[in-house]
Design a protein around this motif. Structure first.
Motif, PDB file in Angstrom:
ATOM      1  N   ILE A 246       0.850  -1.191   0.000  1.00  0.00           N
ATOM      2  CA  ILE A 246       0.000   0.000   0.000  1.00  0.00           C
ATOM      3  C   ILE A 246       0.883   1.237   0.000  1.00  0.00           C
ATOM      4  N   ASP A 247       0.253   2.400  -0.199  1.00  0.00           N
ATOM      5  CA  ASP A 247       0.945   3.678  -0.076  1.00  0.00           C
ATOM      6  C   ASP A 247       0.595   4.315   1.262  1.00  0.00           C
ATOM      7  N   PHE A 248       1.477   5.203   1.697  1.00  0.00           N
ATOM      8  CA  PHE A 248       1.297   5.877   2.984  1.00  0.00           C
ATOM      9  C   PHE A 248       1.392   7.382   2.773  1.00  0.00           C
ATOM     10  N   ILE A 249       0.409   8.117   3.294  1.00  0.00           N
ATOM     11  CA  ILE A 249       0.403   9.573   3.210  1.00  0.00           C
ATOM     12  C   ILE A 249       0.622  10.127   4.622  1.00  0.00           C
ATOM     13  N   PRO A 250       1.810  10.628   4.926  1.00  0.00           N
ATOM     14  CA  PRO A 250       2.078  11.118   6.292  1.00  0.00           C
ATOM     15  C   PRO A 250       1.232  12.335   6.630  1.00  0.00           C
ATOM     16  N   MET A 251       0.668  12.343   7.839  1.00  0.00           N
ATOM     17  CA  MET A 251      -0.188  13.444   8.269  1.00  0.00           C
ATOM     18  C   MET A 251       0.316  14.103   9.555  1.00  0.00           C
ATOM     19  N   ILE A 252       1.008  13.339  10.406  1.00  0.00           N
ATOM     20  CA  ILE A 252       1.427  13.893  11.694  1.00  0.00           C
ATOM     21  C   ILE A 252       2.548  13.042  12.280  1.00  0.00           C
ATOM     22  N   ASP A 253       3.461  13.686  13.004  1.00  0.00           N
ATOM     23  CA  ASP A 253       4.479  12.967  13.775  1.00  0.00           C
ATOM     24  C   ASP A 253       3.930  12.750  15.171  1.00  0.00           C
ATOM     25  N   GLU A 254       3.817  11.494  15.571  1.00  0.00           N
ATOM     26  CA  GLU A 254       3.207  11.208  16.860  1.00  0.00           C
ATOM     27  C   GLU A 254       4.232  10.735  17.874  1.00  0.00           C
ATOM     28  N   SER A 255       3.921  11.017  19.136  1.00  0.00           N
ATOM     29  CA  SER A 255       4.770  10.605  20.250  1.00  0.00           C
ATOM     30  C   SER A 255       4.196   9.334  20.863  1.00  0.00           C
ATOM     31  N   TYR A 256       4.992   8.283  20.858  1.00  0.00           N
ATOM     32  CA  TYR A 256       4.600   7.008  21.451  1.00  0.00           C
ATOM     33  C   TYR A 256       5.380   6.884  22.752  1.00  0.00           C
ATOM     34  N   ASP A 257       4.735   7.213  23.878  1.00  0.00           N
ATOM     35  CA  ASP A 257       5.422   7.358  25.154  1.00  0.00           C
ATOM     36  C   ASP A 257       5.054   6.256  26.141  1.00  0.00           C
ATOM     37  N   LEU A 258       5.865   6.126  27.173  1.00  0.00           N
ATOM     38  CA  LEU A 258       5.652   5.133  28.224  1.00  0.00           C
ATOM     39  C   LEU A 258       5.227   5.825  29.512  1.00  0.00           C
ATOM     40  N   VAL A 259       4.369   5.142  30.269  1.00  0.00           N
ATOM     41  CA  VAL A 259       3.895   5.663  31.551  1.00  0.00           C
ATOM     42  C   VAL A 259       4.109   4.607  32.618  1.00  0.00           C
ATOM     43  N   MET A 260       4.605   5.037  33.783  1.00  0.00           N
ATOM     44  CA  MET A 260       4.745   4.157  34.945  1.00  0.00           C
ATOM     45  C   MET A 260       4.299   4.918  36.181  1.00  0.00           C
ATOM     46  N   LEU A 261       3.703   4.211  37.120  1.00  0.00           N
ATOM     47  CA  LEU A 261       3.312   4.832  38.380  1.00  0.00           C
ATOM     48  C   LEU A 261       4.521   4.996  39.274  1.00  0.00           C
ATOM     49  N   LYS A 262       4.532   6.107  40.018  1.00  0.00           N
ATOM     50  CA  LYS A 262       5.612   6.356  40.967  1.00  0.00           C
ATOM     51  C   LYS A 262       5.197   5.849  42.342  1.00  0.00           C
ATOM     52  N   SER A 263       5.971   4.936  42.868  1.00  0.00           N
ATOM     53  CA  SER A 263       5.736   4.414  44.209  1.00  0.00           C
ATOM     54  C   SER A 263       7.058   3.848  44.708  1.00  0.00           C
ATOM     55  N   GLY A 264       7.097   3.559  45.997  1.00  0.00           N
ATOM     56  CA  GLY A 264       8.325   3.013  46.560  1.00  0.00           C
ATOM     57  C   GLY A 264       8.751   1.725  45.898  1.00  0.00           C
ATOM     58  N   LYS A 265       7.777   0.835  45.646  1.00  0.00           N
ATOM     59  CA  LYS A 265       8.118  -0.451  45.051  1.00  0.00           C
ATOM     60  C   LYS A 265       8.466  -0.334  43.581  1.00  0.00           C
ATOM     61  N   ASN A 266       8.099   0.786  42.950  1.00  0.00           N
ATOM     62  CA  ASN A 266       8.349   0.949  41.523  1.00  0.00           C
ATOM     63  C   ASN A 266       9.644   1.683  41.206  1.00  0.00           C
ATOM     64  N   GLN A 267      10.349   2.158  42.206  1.00  0.00           N
ATOM     65  CA  GLN A 267      11.559   2.923  41.943  1.00  0.00           C
ATOM     66  C   GLN A 267      12.596   2.104  41.185  1.00  0.00           C
ATOM     67  N   SER A 268      12.740   0.850  41.574  1.00  0.00           N
ATOM     68  CA  SER A 268      13.699  -0.015  40.889  1.00  0.00           C
ATOM     69  C   SER A 268      13.266  -0.273  39.452  1.00  0.00           C
ATOM     70  N   LEU A 269      11.961  -0.490  39.243  1.00  0.00           N
ATOM     71  CA  LEU A 269      11.451  -0.727  37.889  1.00  0.00           C
ATOM     72  C   LEU A 269      11.692   0.484  36.998  1.00  0.00           C
ATOM     73  N   ILE A 270      11.406   1.675  37.503  1.00  0.00           N
ATOM     74  CA  ILE A 270      11.612   2.889  36.711  1.00  0.00           C
ATOM     75  C   ILE A 270      13.078   3.040  36.328  1.00  0.00           C
TER      76      ILE A 270
END
Length: 303
Positions: A246-270
């Motif tokens: 197929i063909d592609f017609i660009p319309m917008i540059d999008e931001s694909y971002d990550l979200v994580m909750l901030k908590s004591g147990k999540n500090q290592s994960l972040i």
């Protein structure tokens, strides 16, 4: 005697009549014992029957309190293949993580995080009032939580058309033509939100779009519908257009971002996620697949 049969989380969700994210939550908390075959999680039939016999059906509607047993399982929710790569890199980096993948849309991801059923989520939600991606939605959905938003990858979103762009599409307004059949994404998907916001900005009624209510659940399925002539246009990302006829017609540059909750147990994960995102080999692998990694790993919002 039970047969030696096993189920995927998707199959279990249908058997128990609950969402896939609920099943992943049960696995994460150790209430269902799962194992991995390649990239896929499996649960033995005997384990499922044992779970049911323990009388825990009522706990499916409302997630149980955190198990006293420590668990290395983390749920990464989002549909892009870049998240599969992230999961593999995290597992390779540390034996304390056992990533589980949930393939949900951006809005469903935010709901899952709000309800405590996902550890890392992705979003690509365009807000027509601010011309921003993600932050306006995240702040509203996670209003009662502390969270961190991390820049992941940039992608170009636009219109899928047949080879040669026979309808000469170049703008959102062109979708109004009654000669054009479209294929849409499911409710909650970032591509669906992008389309709806653009329709609102350009004062286009969805009733003017032929095929607006015809839905597929992935960029690839939308691209395939266009390639097979079942539709004339769909909204998706450039990476998928490159692997389909197929063909592609660009319309917008999008931001694909990550979200994580901030908590004591999540500090290592972040910390561990940020370490992977800033790893040169990881960025090189994403770039080889056509992703823009400029700014990856930067904290763009913290609350």
């Amino acid at each position: 005697m039970l047969q030696n049969e096993s189920y995927t989380p998707e199959e279990i969700s249908k058997l128990l009549k609950v969402s896939k994210l609920t099943v992943y939550d049960l696995i994460k908390k150790g209430e269902l014992q799962a194992y991995r075959v390649g990239r896929q999680m499996r649960v033995d039939q005997e384990e499922l029957e044992n779970y049911k016999s323990r009388g825990k059906e009522t706990r499916l509607a409302a997630p149980a309190k955190e198990s006293q047993q420590s668990s290395s399982s983390i749920v990464i929710s989002g549909q892009d293949s870049s998240l599969d790569i992230l999961g593999k890199k995290m597992e390779a980096q540390s034996s304390k993580y056992r990533p589980l993948r949930s393939y949900a849309g951006s809005l469903d991801n935010l709901i899952a995080m709000y309800q405590g059923r996902a550890d890392i989520i992705s979003t690509h939600l365009f807000d027509g009032d601010t011309n921003e991606y993600n932050i306006p939605y995240i702040r509203k959905f996670l209003v009662s939580h502390s969270f961190i938003v991390v820049q992941f990858v940039k992608r170009r979103a636009g219109l899928y058309t047949a080879k040669g762009n026979p309808h000469k599409l170049s703008s959102w307004e062109d979708l109004k033509s009654n000669k054009i059949r479209m294929i849409n994404r499911e409710k909650g998907a970032g591509a669906r939100v992008l389309l709806d916001e653009q329709l609102r900005i350009h004062n286009i009624s969805k009733d003017e779009l032929k095929g607006y209510n015809n839905e597929e659940t992935s960029h690839l399925a939308v691209a395939s519908a266009v390639a097979n002539g079942k539709a004339d246009v769909g909204v998706g990302i450039e990476q998928i257009a490159k692997i389909t006829a197929i063909d592609f017609i660009p319309m917008i540059d999008e931001s694909y971002d990550l979200v994580m909750l901030k908590s004591g147990k999540n500090q290592s994960l972040i910390s561990d996620v940020l370490e992977v995102l800033n790893n040169a080999d990881f960025k090189e692998e994403l770039q080889s697949l056509g992703y823009d990694c400029h700014g990856i790993g930067q904290i763009i919002w913290e609350q």
